[in-house]
Design a protein around this motif. Structure first.
Motif, PDB file in Angstrom:
ATOM      1  N   GLN B  41      37.847  74.202  56.177  1.00  0.00           N
ATOM      2  CA  GLN B  41      38.718  73.221  55.530  1.00  0.00           C
ATOM      3  C   GLN B  41      39.819  73.902  54.724  1.00  0.00           C
ATOM      4  O   GLN B  41      39.792  75.115  54.509  1.00  0.00           O
ATOM      5  CB  GLN B  41      37.891  72.318  54.602  1.00  0.00           C
ATOM      6  N   GLY B  42      40.790  73.124  54.297  1.00  0.00           N
ATOM      7  CA  GLY B  42      41.835  73.647  53.439  1.00  0.00           C
ATOM      8  C   GLY B  42      41.352  73.736  52.000  1.00  0.00           C
ATOM      9  O   GLY B  42      40.407  73.059  51.604  1.00  0.00           O
ATOM     10  N   PRO B  43      41.979  74.581  51.214  1.00  0.00           N
ATOM     11  CA  PRO B  43      41.600  74.700  49.796  1.00  0.00           C
ATOM     12  C   PRO B  43      41.772  73.375  49.055  1.00  0.00           C
ATOM     13  O   PRO B  43      42.710  72.621  49.319  1.00  0.00           O
ATOM     14  CB  PRO B  43      42.563  75.769  49.268  1.00  0.00           C
ATOM     15  N   GLN B  44      40.859  73.126  48.114  1.00  0.00           N
ATOM     16  CA  GLN B  44      40.915  71.933  47.264  1.00  0.00           C
ATOM     17  C   GLN B  44      41.132  72.375  45.818  1.00  0.00           C
ATOM     18  O   GLN B  44      40.420  73.248  45.311  1.00  0.00           O
ATOM     19  CB  GLN B  44      39.607  71.144  47.367  1.00  0.00           C
ATOM     20  N   PHE B  45      42.086  71.733  45.139  1.00  0.00           N
ATOM     21  CA  PHE B  45      42.439  72.095  43.774  1.00  0.00           C
ATOM     22  C   PHE B  45      41.315  71.765  42.804  1.00  0.00           C
ATOM     23  O   PHE B  45      40.759  70.650  42.843  1.00  0.00           O
ATOM     24  CB  PHE B  45      43.702  71.326  43.386  1.00  0.00           C
ATOM     25  N   ILE B  46      40.995  72.728  41.923  1.00  0.00           N
ATOM     26  CA  ILE B  46      39.967  72.508  40.908  1.00  0.00           C
ATOM     27  C   ILE B  46      40.597  72.406  39.527  1.00  0.00           C
ATOM     28  O   ILE B  46      40.405  71.415  38.812  1.00  0.00           O
ATOM     29  CB  ILE B  46      38.916  73.636  40.896  1.00  0.00           C
ATOM     30  N   PHE B  47      41.311  73.446  39.112  1.00  0.00           N
ATOM     31  CA  PHE B  47      41.912  73.493  37.772  1.00  0.00           C
ATOM     32  C   PHE B  47      43.245  74.227  37.815  1.00  0.00           C
ATOM     33  O   PHE B  47      43.469  75.077  38.665  1.00  0.00           O
ATOM     34  CB  PHE B  47      41.043  74.319  36.802  1.00  0.00           C
ATOM     35  N   GLN B  48      44.103  73.907  36.828  1.00  0.00           N
ATOM     36  CA  GLN B  48      45.260  74.738  36.524  1.00  0.00           C
ATOM     37  C   GLN B  48      45.288  75.002  35.023  1.00  0.00           C
ATOM     38  O   GLN B  48      45.063  74.098  34.215  1.00  0.00           O
ATOM     39  CB  GLN B  48      46.572  74.070  36.942  1.00  0.00           C
ATOM     40  N   TYR B  49      45.588  76.246  34.680  1.00  0.00           N
ATOM     41  CA  TYR B  49      45.756  76.645  33.289  1.00  0.00           C
ATOM     42  C   TYR B  49      47.075  77.382  33.135  1.00  0.00           C
ATOM     43  O   TYR B  49      47.451  78.182  33.998  1.00  0.00           O
ATOM     44  CB  TYR B  49      44.634  77.589  32.845  1.00  0.00           C
ATOM     45  N   TYR B  50      47.793  77.087  32.085  1.00  0.00           N
ATOM     46  CA  TYR B  50      48.855  77.980  31.649  1.00  0.00           C
ATOM     47  C   TYR B  50      49.030  77.883  30.152  1.00  0.00           C
ATOM     48  O   TYR B  50      48.718  76.863  29.543  1.00  0.00           O
ATOM     49  CB  TYR B  50      50.173  77.785  32.403  1.00  0.00           C
ATOM     50  N   GLU B  51      49.472  78.969  29.599  1.00  0.00           N
ATOM     51  CA  GLU B  51      49.521  79.125  28.150  1.00  0.00           C
ATOM     52  C   GLU B  51      48.163  78.791  27.535  1.00  0.00           C
ATOM     53  O   GLU B  51      48.071  78.155  26.488  1.00  0.00           O
ATOM     54  CB  GLU B  51      50.630  78.258  27.544  1.00  0.00           C
ATOM     55  N   LYS B  52      47.116  79.171  28.250  1.00  0.00           N
ATOM     56  CA  LYS B  52      45.726  79.092  27.791  1.00  0.00           C
ATOM     57  C   LYS B  52      45.212  77.664  27.625  1.00  0.00           C
ATOM     58  O   LYS B  52      44.158  77.449  27.038  1.00  0.00           O
ATOM     59  CB  LYS B  52      45.558  79.881  26.489  1.00  0.00           C
TER      60      LYS B  52
END
Lengths: 115, 112
Positions: B41-52
């Motif tokens: 399968q294609g990747p599935q988004f879990i989380f995004q972080y920026y600037e902590k």
């Protein structure tokens, strides 16, 4: 809900031929459309990307065609080579938000280029 | 320059255990995202972080958590592992102000 539909699931092309992979999206808020190439056991590698303000983008043997009204885009690999044998994923995201937004991926196309 | 690095490469756990996966972004990249790719399968988004700070979360249960450190590296934690958590876990980094995400080689997690 699958927001990016990709076809075909698999593709066999002779060396030197043209490989064509198609994707369709539903969310009109998407405005960044990359294609990734993935070899077994490796992470996806960015091939080429397009925004909806252009209808075509070419980089070497790889071309993206984009049809905004139909909400479809495709990857063309010209002069396909055995080294191109890999799984290809289209993806979409809401671009230009200040940072890269989450990518929604298609289900992938396994390409095999034969001699 | 080094690309996105992830550790460990492979991991085998049993059901109910906890796992921590690590990611170091490309130098200068402050945004890190995590994806789960189940075989075929294609990747599935879990989380995004920026600037902590967490900036986005996909449709995953609360057993999944993550954090970003001052040096912009990140950890993904999964508690109470299930057989269905077996997958390739991918980390991607990006420069702020750009849309391009660069993926690491992934961590292959097998839950027995």
């Amino acid at each position: 809900q699958q927001q990016v539909k990709q076809s075909p699931q698999s593709l066999i092309v002779q060396k030197g031929g043209i490989s064509i992979i198609n994707c369709a999206y539903e969310n009109t808020a998407f405005d960044y459309f990359p294609w990734y190439q993935q070899f077994p056991g490796k992470g996806p590698a960015l091939l080429i990307a397009i925004r909806p303000d252009v209808s075509e983008k070419k980089e070497g043997r790889f071309t993206i065609s984009f049809n905004k009204s139909a909400k479809q885009f495709s990857l063309h690999i010209m002069d396909s080579q055995p080294g191109d044998s890999a799984t290809y994923f289209c993806a979409a995201s809401k671009g230009r938000t200040g940072t890269a937004s989450k990518l929604t991926f298609g289900t992938g196309t396994r390409l095999q280029v034969t001699l | 320059d080094a690309g996105v690095t992830q550790s460990p490469t492979h991991l085998i756990k049993t059901r109910g255990q906890h796992v921590t996966l690590r990611c170091s972004p490309i130098s200068g990249h402050k945004s890190v995202s995590w994806y789960q790719q189940v075989l075929g399968q294609g990747p599935q988004f879990i989380f995004q972080y920026y600037e902590k700070e967490e900036r986005g979360r996909g449709n995953f249960p609360d057993r999944f958590s993550a954090r970003q450190f001052p040096n912009y590296s990140s950890e993904l934690n999964v508690n109470a592992l299930l057989l269905g958590d077996s997958a390739l876990y991918l980390c991607a980094s990006s420069l702020l102000g750009t849309d391009t995400q660069y993926f690491g080689p992934g961590t292959r997690l097998t839950v027995l």
